[in-house]
Design an enzyme around this catalytic site. Structure first.
Site, PDB file in Angstrom:
ATOM      1  NE  ARG A 348      -3.358  -2.866   0.598  1.00 44.36           N
ATOM      2  CZ  ARG A 348      -2.916  -4.058   0.184  1.00 44.36           C
ATOM      3  NH1 ARG A 348      -1.794  -4.164  -0.509  1.00 44.36           N
ATOM      4  NH2 ARG A 348      -3.615  -5.143   0.459  1.00 44.36           N
ATOM      5  CG  ASP A 489      -7.057  -0.774   9.410  1.00 38.89           C
ATOM      6  OD1 ASP A 489      -6.362  -1.681   9.873  1.00 38.89           O
ATOM      7  OD2 ASP A 489      -7.004  -0.397   8.226  1.00 38.89           O
ATOM      8  CG  HIS A 640      -9.768  -6.554   1.832  1.00 35.40           C
ATOM      9  ND1 HIS A 640      -8.640  -6.017   2.395  1.00 35.40           N
ATOM     10  CD2 HIS A 640      -9.659  -7.877   2.019  1.00 35.40           C
ATOM     11  CE1 HIS A 640      -7.887  -6.988   2.877  1.00 35.40           C
ATOM     12  NE2 HIS A 640      -8.478  -8.131   2.667  1.00 35.40           N
ATOM     13  CD  GLN A 686      -9.323   1.297   1.284  1.00 36.48           C
ATOM     14  OE1 GLN A 686      -9.998   2.328   1.268  1.00 36.48           O
ATOM     15  NE2 GLN A 686      -8.341   1.105   2.143  1.00 36.48           N
ATOM     16  CB  THR A 705      -7.416  -2.599  -2.682  1.00 40.16           C
ATOM     17  OG1 THR A 705      -8.481  -3.364  -2.089  1.00 40.16           O
ATOM     18  CG2 THR A 705      -7.599  -2.651  -4.183  1.00 40.16           C
ATOM     19  N   GLY A 706      -6.569  -5.144  -0.930  1.00 33.64           N
ATOM     20  CA  GLY A 706      -6.805  -6.569  -0.719  1.00 33.64           C
ATOM     21  C   GLY A 706      -7.901  -7.101  -1.630  1.00 33.64           C
TER      22      GLY A 706
HETATM   23  C1  NOJ Z   1      -7.149  -1.191   4.752  1.00 34.99           C
HETATM   24  C2  NOJ Z   1      -5.960  -1.818   5.387  1.00 34.99           C
HETATM   25  O1  NOJ Z   1      -4.864  -1.762   4.481  1.00 34.99           O
HETATM   26  C3  NOJ Z   1      -6.251  -3.251   5.762  1.00 34.99           C
HETATM   27  O2  NOJ Z   1      -5.151  -3.784   6.468  1.00 34.99           O
HETATM   28  C4  NOJ Z   1      -7.491  -3.353   6.613  1.00 34.99           C
HETATM   29  O3  NOJ Z   1      -7.753  -4.724   6.857  1.00 34.99           O
HETATM   30  C5  NOJ Z   1      -8.653  -2.691   5.919  1.00 34.99           C
HETATM   31  N1  NOJ Z   1      -8.300  -1.323   5.617  1.00 34.99           N
HETATM   32  C6  NOJ Z   1      -9.928  -2.704   6.755  1.00 34.99           C
HETATM   33  O4  NOJ Z   1      -9.873  -1.845   7.827  1.00 34.99           O
END
Ligand code: NOJ
Length: 798
Positions: A348, A489, A640, A686, A705-706
């Site tokens: 990121r 987070d 994500h 994201q 992004t995940g």
């Molecule tokens: C973005 C962060 O990079 C990730 O680590 C986190 O799981 C998500 N936000 C959700 O809060």
């Protein structure tokens, strides 16, 4: 509205309208030398770190968008008219100026046509090199000879530390110098007196260098002073030098440095000329000269681009599909895996939004990112997983950030006890088996690796410590503590508050651990994990089911979040979908809670993370209240998580619904409606604004992004159902019932498998017949042992 199209043959996205709603970007280079470029040639460059190695400047979040960048200005010396080889920065009216940008795999080509002159600018970083090529072809399409001057332009940072470059001007404005060397290269030196030659020649103490060279045309003039090039009160769209048609030979001495090289071309009607600009880091007099000697020719640039494409295209070749949905084909065959590889590389740390605040590899993110690349680059995925395992602390928790170039396993200082996140190491249970199942490398579990702080263990030992970390930190209900945060987070449950999401992750981890222990013939270990799983199941069922949903969490003070009684955040996506994925939900609970998701969280643009949004909840409990309702963790569509929704529906055999969810958040599905997402229709973002916001569908924070890994993983392993297992490749599709068929070519453990799936009965899931190379098999596993070099699998669903 449509701004471009997919060209899967070339593996490119072609932007035919340059006035895209946001800048549509691409990545060049590698983790050594990286670059970002937009469809209007905006962007920046960085060495090893987007934050601390930034040598080319971009003004973030600025107007006009994405400036400056890597520009070629052209000036007709007869008419004095001038323009740029990308639509911006000069920005000629679009009824007179044509632009086509092709974003490819780590290269970008921007073509223009204006006033009878056509240009094509190709930008890329050759494999493994610390410099970039800008190749320009200029063609006279008019019927008279033309005198065209070409000026390159880029703007350097004064300090490679991006924060210092922006805030410490009383210092940074006095340390840069620019000049022309005897060899005709531009030399940009920061803190030049501190320069020490090293073998690499790249970074010498705190001095930093960059260089620029012109190849294939005569150098008529140069400028290294940005102020001289632009002129006072001007901007990138009307530089004084271009307006006047001649570089001034300025040497930057403090203030700001730029790189402009002028060449003058005389072009007969129909004639083309090509030139190269080379931009790199290191001292111009040594590294620059050596690099130009070796790489400074058009032929060499052609060869380097060929090698670059071949290397990337090979990575994307692990799976090629043909399904009834063209948008899915673009996604699986090119852009999904490319997005995964870029996210895996840059975590990121560097994009048009990530501007250096996040440096290094975020632990949880990077472990998940590995999931997206195990089939494309298994060796790299293993190396990354090893790095992350060595960032696990000996107590089982994790270092929150890993700096790959500085990380010293065995010597890192662990985080403060209250700083651990509860989910970090549990992601290993997704990523590590994915790697082993892809490759068959079971020996990996027995490899000994150090912990971050002290001690060492086998990979299996690391996995056990990960489970113990959560088992040793439970709250009064027997569920794992949320600690400083779980995946979310924003969650602040108090250190001893309990996270149901982590409970489900832990359950999956215990199951996976037991399976691995069985594979390694360690039945005691398997029994240990299954015993803990049983106790955890009892704790979950005792407190977490709320009639039609699983709760979200329990605060340290006993407050239960995510229930019918909650005013805000009554329902939370992650605990529903993970109850199914982990196998914790009974079949009735699974069916019921996924219905509740559909009723309360599904939108045309994807699944919301929770609902209703937080407005009154205390920031001490839920930091999402800082975001506008309907955005990010505050009832936004957090992309994500979309893959998890898809996987959960596939686990239940609901192929139609799984595909509806997948398509709602699939970037390519918006290509003809690009104004809705606004960002690039070829990559994930994201967050998508939800229906709780006034602008549903708008998507933000592209590329890193995940969502990249989970979207690719869920589509390939669950919708298409091509799931590596230790003994072979399981083929268990869960598709929309109206699909007649699909085909896939899968590279698996060095062999090729051609798969044809037919669906005459229009079911979502269920394999009726299954043959490998003509031989009927008893179930839907392609055994690795039976694979030849080329294989054909025929599957009939029903
Ligand atoms: C973005 C962060 O990079 C990730 O680590 C986190 O799981 C998500 N936000 C959700 O809060």
């Amino acid at each position: 509205m449509r701004y471009g199209h997919f060209d899967d043959e070339a593996k490119e996205y072609v932007i035919t309208r340059p006035d895209t709603p946001t800048s549509w970007s691409n990545y060049l280079g590698s983790t050594g030398y990286g670059a970002i470029i937009t469809n209007n040639a905006g962007g920046y460059g960085f060495y090893r770190s987007g934050a601390r190695g930034r040598f080319l400047r971009l003004r973030f979040n600025s107007v006009p968008m994405d400036q400056p960048g890597r520009y070629f200005y052209l000036r007709d010396q007869e008419s004095a008219d001038y323009w740029s080889a990308s639509w911006q920065p000069v920005g000629k009216p679009l009824d007179a100026y044509e632009s086509v940008c092709r974003h490819g795999t780590a290269y970008t080509i921007i073509a223009s046509r204006y006033a009878g002159i056509a240009t094509e600018a190709t930008y890329f970083v050759p494999l493994g090199q610390a410099f970039e090529y800008w190749r320009l072809r200029v063609t006279n399409e008019s019927d008279r000879p033309r005198e065209i001057s070409v000026f390159s332009f880029c703007e350097f940072t004064n300090q490679w530390d991006t924060y210092q470059d922006r805030v410490n001007l009383q210092y940074s404005l006095f340390i840069v110098r620019g000049s022309l060397t005897e060899d005709g290269l531009l030399r940009i030196a920061i803190q030049d007196h501190l320069t020490r030659e090293t073998e690499e020649g790249i970074i010498q103490d705190i001095a930093h260098h960059a260089w620029l060279a012109l190849v294939g045309a005569d150098l008529i003039g140069y400028d290294t002073s940005r102020e001289a090039f632009l002129g006072p009160y001007r901007s990138y769209h009307n530089p004084l030098v271009v307006e006047q048609g001649r570089c001034t030979g300025s040497d930057a001495y403090g203030d700001n440095a730029c790189g402009s090289l002028q060449s003058d071309l005389t072009l007969q009607p129909g004639e083309s000329r090509e030139l190269l600009v080379m931009l790199g880091i290191g001292d111009a007099r040594s590294v620059g000269v050596r690099t130009v000697d070796e790489f400074g020719s058009l032929d060499r640039a052609t060869e380097e681009l060929r090698k670059l494409k071949a290397s990337w295209h090979a990575k994307l070749g692990s799976l090629v599909v043909e399904t009834p949905d063209e948008a899915l084909n673009h996604t699986i065959n090119v852009w999904g895996p490319y997005n995964c590889l870029i996210t895996y590389a840059w975590s990121r740390a560097a994009s048009l939004v990530y501007n250096g605040e996040r440096d290094g590899l975020g632990f949880r993110d990077s472990v998940q990112d590995a999931l997206g690349v195990v089939s494309a680059v298994p060796d790299d995925a293993r190396a990354r997983l090893e790095l992350m395992l060595t960032a696990q602390v000996s107590n089982g928790g994790a270092m929150p950030i890993v700096k790959p170039f500085e990380h010293r396993p065995g010597h890192e200082t662990p985080p403060d006890p209250e700083a651990y996140r509860s989910d970090d190491c549990l992601w290993f249970f997704n990523a590590i088996p994915a790697y082993v199942n892809e490759t068959g490398d079971v020996g990996f579990y027995e490899k000994v690796l150090p912990y971050a702080d002290r001690g060492e263990a086998t990979v299996l030992g690391h996995l056990r410590r990960a489970l113990e970390f959560n088992l040793e930190r439970t709250g009064t209900h027997g569920l794992p503590c949320g600690l400083s945060a779980d995946w979310n987070d924003c969650l602040r449950l108090g250190y001893h508050g309990e996270s149901l999401f982590v409970a489900f992750q832990l359950r999956l981890g215990l199951t996976v651990y037991a399976q691995i222990a069985e594979q390694l013939e360690q039945p005691d270990e398997a029994a240990w994990a299954l015993d803990h799983r049983q106790s955890l199941d009892v704790s979950i069922q005792a407190c977490a089911w709320d009639g039609d949903r699983f709760i979200w969490a329990i605060g340290e003070d006993g407050t239960v979040y995510g229930t019918h009684e909650s005013d805000e955040g009554k329902i939370y996506l992650n605990t529903q979908v993970w109850s199914v994925i982990s196998g914790a939900a009974s079949s009735e609970q699974a069916a019921r809670c996924m219905e509740t998701v559909n009723e309360h969280l599904a939108t045309p643009y994807g699944l919301m993370l929770s609902a209703p949004p937080f407005v009154k909840t205390s920031i001490d409990v839920m930091r999402a209240v800082v975001f506008n309702p309907g955005v990010k963790e505050n009832a936004g569509i957090f992309n994500h998580t979309q893959g998890w929704g898809v996987i959960a529906e596939c686990c239940l055999g609901h192929g139609d619904r799984a595909y509806d969810y997948y398509r709602a958040s699939m970037p390519a599905a918006y290509n003809d409606r690009a104004e809705i997402r606004q960002i690039e229709p070829y990559v994930q973002g994201q967050t998508t604004y939800s229906t709780f916001s006034p602008r549903p569908g708008n998507t933000r924070t592209p590329w890193l992004t995940g969502a990249a890994a989970w979207a690719y993983f869920s589509a390939t392993q669950y919708i298409l159902g091509l799931r590596p297992e230790i003994d072979g490749l399981r083929i268990d599709p869960c598709i929309p019932s109206d699909w007649d068929d699909f085909t896939a070519t899968r590279r698996f453990r060095g062999k090729t498998i051609e798969i044809e799936v037919r669906n005459p009965d229009h079911v979502c899931r269920g394999v009726k017949t299954f043959t490998l190379n003509g031989e009927p098999l008893p179930d839907n596993l392609v055994p690795a042992k039976k694979l030849q070099d080329h294989n054909r699998v025929e599957v009939v669903l029903g």
